[in-house]
Each structure stands twice: as structure tokens, then as C-alpha cells.
Write a protein that holds these residues in place. Sequence first.
Motif, PDB file in Angstrom:
ATOM      1  N   PHE A  81      39.337  37.842  53.202  1.00  0.00           N
ATOM      2  CA  PHE A  81      40.641  37.149  53.192  1.00  0.00           C
ATOM      3  C   PHE A  81      41.593  37.810  52.197  1.00  0.00           C
ATOM      4  O   PHE A  81      41.190  38.562  51.319  1.00  0.00           O
ATOM      5  CB  PHE A  81      40.479  35.656  52.899  1.00  0.00           C
ATOM      6  CG  PHE A  81      40.203  35.299  51.455  1.00  0.00           C
ATOM      7  CD1 PHE A  81      41.217  34.788  50.654  1.00  0.00           C
ATOM      8  CD2 PHE A  81      38.932  35.429  50.908  1.00  0.00           C
ATOM      9  CE1 PHE A  81      40.966  34.444  49.338  1.00  0.00           C
ATOM     10  CE2 PHE A  81      38.665  35.074  49.606  1.00  0.00           C
ATOM     11  CZ  PHE A  81      39.691  34.586  48.803  1.00  0.00           C
ATOM     12  N   SER A  82      42.887  37.567  52.363  1.00  0.00           N
ATOM     13  CA  SER A  82      43.918  38.086  51.464  1.00  0.00           C
ATOM     14  C   SER A  82      44.269  37.020  50.448  1.00  0.00           C
ATOM     15  O   SER A  82      44.339  35.833  50.785  1.00  0.00           O
ATOM     16  CB  SER A  82      45.174  38.469  52.246  1.00  0.00           C
ATOM     17  OG  SER A  82      44.880  39.513  53.138  1.00  0.00           O
ATOM     18  N   TYR A  83      44.525  37.451  49.208  1.00  0.00           N
ATOM     19  CA  TYR A  83      44.770  36.526  48.105  1.00  0.00           C
ATOM     20  C   TYR A  83      45.973  37.007  47.306  1.00  0.00           C
ATOM     21  O   TYR A  83      45.994  38.145  46.849  1.00  0.00           O
ATOM     22  CB  TYR A  83      43.518  36.469  47.232  1.00  0.00           C
ATOM     23  CG  TYR A  83      43.575  35.521  46.062  1.00  0.00           C
ATOM     24  CD1 TYR A  83      43.663  34.144  46.254  1.00  0.00           C
ATOM     25  CD2 TYR A  83      43.516  35.996  44.759  1.00  0.00           C
ATOM     26  CE1 TYR A  83      43.686  33.274  45.176  1.00  0.00           C
ATOM     27  CE2 TYR A  83      43.530  35.130  43.681  1.00  0.00           C
ATOM     28  CZ  TYR A  83      43.619  33.768  43.894  1.00  0.00           C
ATOM     29  OH  TYR A  83      43.632  32.905  42.822  1.00  0.00           O
ATOM     30  N   GLN A  84      46.971  36.157  47.178  1.00  0.00           N
ATOM     31  CA  GLN A  84      48.163  36.505  46.419  1.00  0.00           C
ATOM     32  C   GLN A  84      48.465  35.421  45.405  1.00  0.00           C
ATOM     33  O   GLN A  84      48.443  34.242  45.731  1.00  0.00           O
ATOM     34  CB  GLN A  84      49.375  36.675  47.342  1.00  0.00           C
ATOM     35  CG  GLN A  84      50.645  37.016  46.584  1.00  0.00           C
ATOM     36  CD  GLN A  84      51.825  37.291  47.502  1.00  0.00           C
ATOM     37  OE1 GLN A  84      51.691  37.274  48.729  1.00  0.00           O
ATOM     38  NE2 GLN A  84      52.971  37.540  46.925  1.00  0.00           N
ATOM     39  N   TYR A 101      33.460  30.421  43.130  1.00  0.00           N
ATOM     40  CA  TYR A 101      33.215  30.201  44.559  1.00  0.00           C
ATOM     41  C   TYR A 101      32.881  31.515  45.271  1.00  0.00           C
ATOM     42  O   TYR A 101      32.035  31.539  46.162  1.00  0.00           O
ATOM     43  CB  TYR A 101      34.427  29.547  45.220  1.00  0.00           C
ATOM     44  CG  TYR A 101      34.630  28.110  44.818  1.00  0.00           C
ATOM     45  CD1 TYR A 101      33.894  27.091  45.408  1.00  0.00           C
ATOM     46  CD2 TYR A 101      35.566  27.767  43.843  1.00  0.00           C
ATOM     47  CE1 TYR A 101      34.079  25.769  45.045  1.00  0.00           C
ATOM     48  CE2 TYR A 101      35.759  26.441  43.476  1.00  0.00           C
ATOM     49  CZ  TYR A 101      35.018  25.454  44.080  1.00  0.00           C
ATOM     50  OH  TYR A 101      35.192  24.143  43.721  1.00  0.00           O
ATOM     51  N   LEU A 102      33.557  32.589  44.891  1.00  0.00           N
ATOM     52  CA  LEU A 102      33.279  33.888  45.509  1.00  0.00           C
ATOM     53  C   LEU A 102      31.825  34.282  45.267  1.00  0.00           C
ATOM     54  O   LEU A 102      31.133  34.713  46.194  1.00  0.00           O
ATOM     55  CB  LEU A 102      34.211  34.959  44.936  1.00  0.00           C
ATOM     56  CG  LEU A 102      35.701  34.805  45.233  1.00  0.00           C
ATOM     57  CD1 LEU A 102      36.515  35.809  44.421  1.00  0.00           C
ATOM     58  CD2 LEU A 102      35.991  34.952  46.722  1.00  0.00           C
ATOM     59  N   ARG A 103      31.365  34.121  44.037  1.00  0.00           N
ATOM     60  CA  ARG A 103      29.979  34.478  43.697  1.00  0.00           C
ATOM     61  C   ARG A 103      28.986  33.584  44.429  1.00  0.00           C
ATOM     62  O   ARG A 103      28.000  34.066  44.997  1.00  0.00           O
ATOM     63  CB  ARG A 103      29.762  34.373  42.191  1.00  0.00           C
ATOM     64  CG  ARG A 103      30.462  35.442  41.397  1.00  0.00           C
ATOM     65  CD  ARG A 103      30.179  35.313  39.896  1.00  0.00           C
ATOM     66  NE  ARG A 103      31.162  36.055  39.150  1.00  0.00           N
ATOM     67  CZ  ARG A 103      32.167  35.511  38.467  1.00  0.00           C
ATOM     68  NH1 ARG A 103      32.296  34.202  38.394  1.00  0.00           N
ATOM     69  NH2 ARG A 103      33.033  36.278  37.835  1.00  0.00           N
ATOM     70  N   ILE A 109      37.149  39.182  48.542  1.00  0.00           N
ATOM     71  CA  ILE A 109      38.575  39.244  48.882  1.00  0.00           C
ATOM     72  C   ILE A 109      38.839  40.640  49.432  1.00  0.00           C
ATOM     73  O   ILE A 109      38.501  41.635  48.795  1.00  0.00           O
ATOM     74  CB  ILE A 109      39.448  38.978  47.644  1.00  0.00           C
ATOM     75  CG1 ILE A 109      39.207  37.553  47.123  1.00  0.00           C
ATOM     76  CG2 ILE A 109      40.914  39.226  47.947  1.00  0.00           C
ATOM     77  CD1 ILE A 109      39.850  37.264  45.770  1.00  0.00           C
ATOM     78  N   GLY A 110      39.430  40.712  50.607  1.00  0.00           N
ATOM     79  CA  GLY A 110      39.739  42.017  51.196  1.00  0.00           C
ATOM     80  C   GLY A 110      40.907  42.675  50.498  1.00  0.00           C
ATOM     81  O   GLY A 110      40.889  43.863  50.187  1.00  0.00           O
ATOM     82  N   ILE A 129      36.614  41.927  44.893  1.00  0.00           N
ATOM     83  CA  ILE A 129      37.871  42.290  45.563  1.00  0.00           C
ATOM     84  C   ILE A 129      37.718  43.727  46.028  1.00  0.00           C
ATOM     85  O   ILE A 129      37.294  44.590  45.260  1.00  0.00           O
ATOM     86  CB  ILE A 129      39.085  42.175  44.613  1.00  0.00           C
ATOM     87  CG1 ILE A 129      39.316  40.726  44.194  1.00  0.00           C
ATOM     88  CG2 ILE A 129      40.341  42.743  45.280  1.00  0.00           C
ATOM     89  CD1 ILE A 129      40.459  40.539  43.206  1.00  0.00           C
ATOM     90  N   ASN A 130      38.049  43.969  47.300  1.00  0.00           N
ATOM     91  CA  ASN A 130      37.946  45.328  47.832  1.00  0.00           C
ATOM     92  C   ASN A 130      39.128  46.195  47.421  1.00  0.00           C
ATOM     93  O   ASN A 130      38.964  47.380  47.163  1.00  0.00           O
ATOM     94  CB  ASN A 130      37.840  45.307  49.359  1.00  0.00           C
ATOM     95  CG  ASN A 130      36.579  44.612  49.823  1.00  0.00           C
ATOM     96  OD1 ASN A 130      35.579  44.576  49.121  1.00  0.00           O
ATOM     97  ND2 ASN A 130      36.630  44.039  51.009  1.00  0.00           N
ATOM     98  N   LYS A 131      40.323  45.617  47.373  1.00  0.00           N
ATOM     99  CA  LYS A 131      41.512  46.400  47.090  1.00  0.00           C
ATOM    100  C   LYS A 131      42.570  45.515  46.455  1.00  0.00           C
ATOM    101  O   LYS A 131      42.766  44.384  46.879  1.00  0.00           O
ATOM    102  CB  LYS A 131      42.057  46.960  48.410  1.00  0.00           C
ATOM    103  CG  LYS A 131      42.784  48.267  48.287  1.00  0.00           C
ATOM    104  CD  LYS A 131      43.082  48.818  49.652  1.00  0.00           C
ATOM    105  CE  LYS A 131      42.059  49.777  49.997  1.00  0.00           C
ATOM    106  NZ  LYS A 131      41.857  50.801  50.661  1.00  0.00           N
TER     107      LYS A 131
END
Length: 169
Positions: A81-84, A101-103, A109-110, A129-131
Motif C-alpha cells: 500500500f501507499s502511505y503519505q 502493525y506492519l511488523r 509499505i510499497g 518500506i520498499n521506496k
Amino acid sequence: MVDAEYADKVVAITDTLVPFPNIPASISMTNVDYVVVVDEIGNPAKIASGAAKPTTDMRKILMAKYTTEFLVHTPYFKDGFSYQTGVGGASIASTAILAKYLREQNIHIGLALGGIAKPMCDLLEEGLINKIVDTQDFDMGAIESIRRILITSKSPAVNMLTPSTRARM
């Protein structure tokens, strides 16, 4: 960049002029009215503002908690997903809460973007986070993270930095 296309006047500020053509250019030369050359852009030691610090305000922490809990219970909270975020205290707190939550759910996060502070960079370095699309850095932790990534990856992006920025690395 949409702002440059619709602005009455566009002023580009730089500490480095490059030979024509400037590729890649984030703003087309046809959208720039003036170019101002300065000795140096910004002072990294003064980059962190009051808004870019973690909050101790319980109202903002609660707002961050509720916002994050809302996010993780939507169908959009899934791998890639995208996160801003912005960079205020509530945004920084929300990113820190989201990390848990991610862990727990092994979600990554893409793409992350927005005001970048150390908690976001920590997630990148942890592999959650990938990028990061680095729109603005707001603390020395974010600046140091970029420096480490650029140097260790031997990224060609180092060549796009201004000479004064490269000298500080």
C-alpha cells in the motif's frame, strides 16, 4: 509539476547551474520565469522545525492512534500500500504506531511519501518500506538516512546532487 504550470510567476532557486539541457528537470524550463543563484541552499543543522518533532501532546497521540487504527482496519492496509503523511507531531506518532502493525502483520509499505522524518526512514532501513519518494526532509535523521543509502548503494542519484550537498556528505 502542476504548481509551476498554473502559477503567475515561477522562481527557481539553485546553488548550481548546469549546462543545457538539465536532464532530468523537475520543472520544465518553459514554466520558469526567473532563476536565482545563491551560494548555498539551506542549512541542514537548522532543518528540523518545531512541527517536525515527536509530540508529547496526548490529544495528538490519541488522534494518531485512532487514525492508524482506522487505516489498519480498511481493505487498503495490505502489502504494497501507499502511505503519505505530513511531518507534524501527530503524523510522526502515527508512523511510529503503524510500525507495530506492519511488523505484527508482516505488511510492507510499497511507497511512502510526504514530509519525511526519521521514523519513516527507520521503516525504510528496517525493510518495512520498499521506496520513499523524498519530497521534503524535516530532520537530521532523514538527511542522514538518505546520505547512508546513497553512499552505500553507490546510487547514480549521488550525481544529481549539487556540489555543495555532495561536499557535506
